[in-house]
Motif scaffolding. Sequence first.
Motif, PDB file in Angstrom:
ATOM      1  N   ALA B 134       0.842  -1.200   0.000  1.00  0.00           N
ATOM      2  CA  ALA B 134       0.000   0.000   0.000  1.00  0.00           C
ATOM      3  C   ALA B 134       0.877   1.250   0.000  1.00  0.00           C
ATOM      4  O   ALA B 134       0.638   2.213  -0.744  1.00  0.00           O
ATOM      5  N   SER B 135       1.904   1.196   0.851  1.00  0.00           N
ATOM      6  CA  SER B 135       2.750   2.383   0.931  1.00  0.00           C
ATOM      7  C   SER B 135       3.522   2.568  -0.372  1.00  0.00           C
ATOM      8  O   SER B 135       3.699   3.688  -0.866  1.00  0.00           O
ATOM      9  N   ARG B 138       1.283   4.129  -2.719  1.00  0.00           N
ATOM     10  CA  ARG B 138       1.121   5.563  -2.450  1.00  0.00           C
ATOM     11  C   ARG B 138       2.281   6.356  -3.054  1.00  0.00           C
ATOM     12  O   ARG B 138       2.104   7.357  -3.740  1.00  0.00           O
ATOM     13  N   PHE B 139       3.522   5.873  -2.795  1.00  0.00           N
ATOM     14  CA  PHE B 139       4.698   6.572  -3.322  1.00  0.00           C
ATOM     15  C   PHE B 139       4.690   6.595  -4.847  1.00  0.00           C
ATOM     16  O   PHE B 139       4.988   7.584  -5.487  1.00  0.00           O
ATOM     17  N   GLN B 141       2.139   6.396  -6.754  1.00  0.00           N
ATOM     18  CA  GLN B 141       1.120   7.326  -7.209  1.00  0.00           C
ATOM     19  C   GLN B 141       1.656   8.760  -7.179  1.00  0.00           C
ATOM     20  O   GLN B 141       1.448   9.540  -8.093  1.00  0.00           O
ATOM     21  N   ALA B 142       2.378   9.054  -6.085  1.00  0.00           N
ATOM     22  CA  ALA B 142       2.956  10.393  -5.944  1.00  0.00           C
ATOM     23  C   ALA B 142       3.938  10.649  -7.083  1.00  0.00           C
ATOM     24  O   ALA B 142       3.925  11.707  -7.714  1.00  0.00           O
TER      25      ALA B 142
END
Lengths: 144, 501
Positions: B134-135, B138-139, B141-142
Motif C-alpha cells: 500500500a505504501s 502511495r509513493f 502514485q505520488a
Amino acid sequence: MKVKRLLIVDDSADDVELTTSALKKFHFVNPVDVARDGVEALDYLYCRGHFASREPGNPALILLDIKMPRVGGLAVLKQVRNDPKLNMVPVVMLTSSREERDIVEGYELGANAYVVKPVDFEQFMTAVRDLGMFWLAVNELPSN
Amino acid sequence: MNPTANARVMVVENERIVAFNLQQRLTRLGYRVTGIAASGADALNQIRLTSPDLVLMDIRIDGDIDGIETASHLAKTNPVPVIYLTAHAEQSTLDRARATRPYGYLIKPFSEMELHATVQMALERIAVDAELRASEARFRQALDVMMEGCQIIDFDWRYRYVNDSMLQQCRRSRDELLGRTLMDVYPEVETTEIFSVLRHCMKTRVAHDFQQRFEFRDGGVSWFDLSIQPVPEGVFILSIDITSEKLANERLRQFNEQLEIRVAERTTLLDTANKELEAFSYTVAHDLRAPLRHINGFAQLAMDCSLSANCKAPEYIAKMVKSSTKMGRLIDDLLALSRASRAELKSEAVDLDMVVVAVREECLNDADHPEIDWRVDHLPEVQGDAALLHQVFVNLIGNAIKFSRYRDHAVIEIRPQPRDDGWVEISVRDNGAGFDMRHADKLFGVFQRLHHESEFEGTGIGLAIVRNLVERHGGKIKAESEPDSGAVFYFTLPLAVSGGK
C-alpha cells in the motif's frame, strides 16, 4: 671668432619674415638660414639635398616651429638630440602651440627653451630680441 | 487489530482424513476454513471463487499438477499466500518450493502448536507485506503525478519506471522506454557525459546533481536540472525542465552583451568626438592665431616704415589682406568639418554620375586650372546622403585639380571597381604633385598638411572631412601616391539597396 649662424625652421614665410625683421631691428648681424619644414631642417643639419653645398658646421641656435608639413618640429628635435654630432646645438621651440602636451614633450625631448609666439608684434619682437641676446650673444658654446 | 482473527484459510490436501483433521484443528484455533480441494485444478477454481487469506498446500495432490505447480500458477493469476505441507523434505523439492516464495513450510507430521505458529507468522507477514504494498502504491502514485520527471534505470540499463512528466520531457511514449535499455533508445548514449555520470552513480552509489543540455531527434533543444540518486534497483533520475529559464537567461545575457556593445560604440563615438574637439581647440590655438599674429606684425612694420624712404607699407598691407583671407577660409573649413561630423545622415539612393557632373562644374568655376583631361567611367547608384557625398567629391576632385595645377597635361580619372559584397570601391586618380607615402599617416588627420602654403594653399581640413563622411557611410578610404607622379584615393560606399540603375 666663428660666426654664429641661426637656423629658423618654420613653414610660414610670414613668420620667418617677422622674425628676421625683428632681428634686423635689434641689429643682429648673424646669418640666418631658413628651413621650411622638418625634412628641410634635417637636410640642412646633415648638409644634404637642397643644402648639400652649404658651408659646413652646426648653427649656434635653432628656432624650431612644431606644426609643419611632412615632418614636425618635435620629430626634428628628437633626431637632433639622438645624434652625438648635433645634440649640443641649442634648440628653442618657437611655436604658436600653448598645448601642455607639446610643452612637456618638447622638454622631454631636450628642448633648451619653449617660447610661445605672442600675437602682439611688440611682444613678439621683445621675445625675439631676448632670445637673440641670450643665445647668440651671451651663451657660450663648445668650440667644436 | 489482530491480523489473524477470523483469517480465512483454504486447505489443499488429497487425503480426506488428513484434510478433515486439519480443518478441525484450524477451526479450533479460531480460523475459518473456506474449503478443501484434493487437486490443483479444484484448488485454483475454489480460490478464484472464495479468495482466502492463506492456502495450506500439500505438495503431493491429485490431478496433473502438484502443489508447487499449483502455487506458481496461483502466483501468476490470483496471488494468495501459500504454506506448504509435506512429508517430503528432500533438497530438490525444497528448492522448487522456495522458488514460489511461500510463507511457510510444515513437515508432516506436525503438532497443533507448530501449525498455529506457522499460520500466525504467515498471516503476520501477509499483513506487513500488504501494508508495504500500500505504501509503495502511495509513493508510486505520488511519483506518477509529479511535475518533475522521474525514472528508474536498473543495473542492466533497462527503464524500470518512468512517470508521465518524464515522458513529456523526453518526448517518448511509455512503450518506447519500459523494459528497453538506455542503449536501445539512445544508440550513441555511451559516448555522452550523462552516461558516464549514471555509470559512476551505479558503481559508487553516490548521488549527483547537474544541468544537462539535451538535443531531440527533431533538432529541438531543452535544458534539464538532473538529480541522480542511487536506489536498490539501480539509479533514480529526477529531471526538471529549465529550458524557459535558460532561454530567459540567455536572452538576458544577449541583451547585456548588446548593451555592452552599444555602450562601447557610444564610447568610441564619444572618444572620436572628443578627439575632434581637442583637435579643434588645438587649431583654434595654433592655426587661427598665426594669421592674427601676421596681421598684427605687418601692421606694426607698415607703421614703423611709414616715415622711412623705402616704405614697404603696400607690401605689408597686401600680406595683411592675405592673412585675413586665410583666416576666413580656416573658419569656413572648421565650420564645414563641424557640420560634416554632426549632419544627420540620410539614407537614399544617390546617382553618383550626377554628383560628379555637378561637382566638376562647381570646381572648375572657382579654380584657375589648366585644361584637364577627364576620364570618368559610369558610376553605380550608392546608398547614402546625397549632400554629404557631394562634399566628398568636392574635396577629392578639388584636391585633384589643385595638385595638378603645374601639370601641362593634367589627367583626372574617376572609376568604380565593382565588388560582389554589395559595396563599390571608387578611385579618384590625378597625375599631380602627389606626396611621399612616408607621411601617409598624416594625410587624413585634422589640420595636417603635406605641402607648403606657398606651393599649394589649403587648411588641412578637406581630407579629414572626406574620411569622416566616408566612414559615416560605413566605408573606408586610403590613398596611394609617389611624389611628383600623382595620387590616387580609393574609398568604398554601399551600393543602393534597390540594386542600382
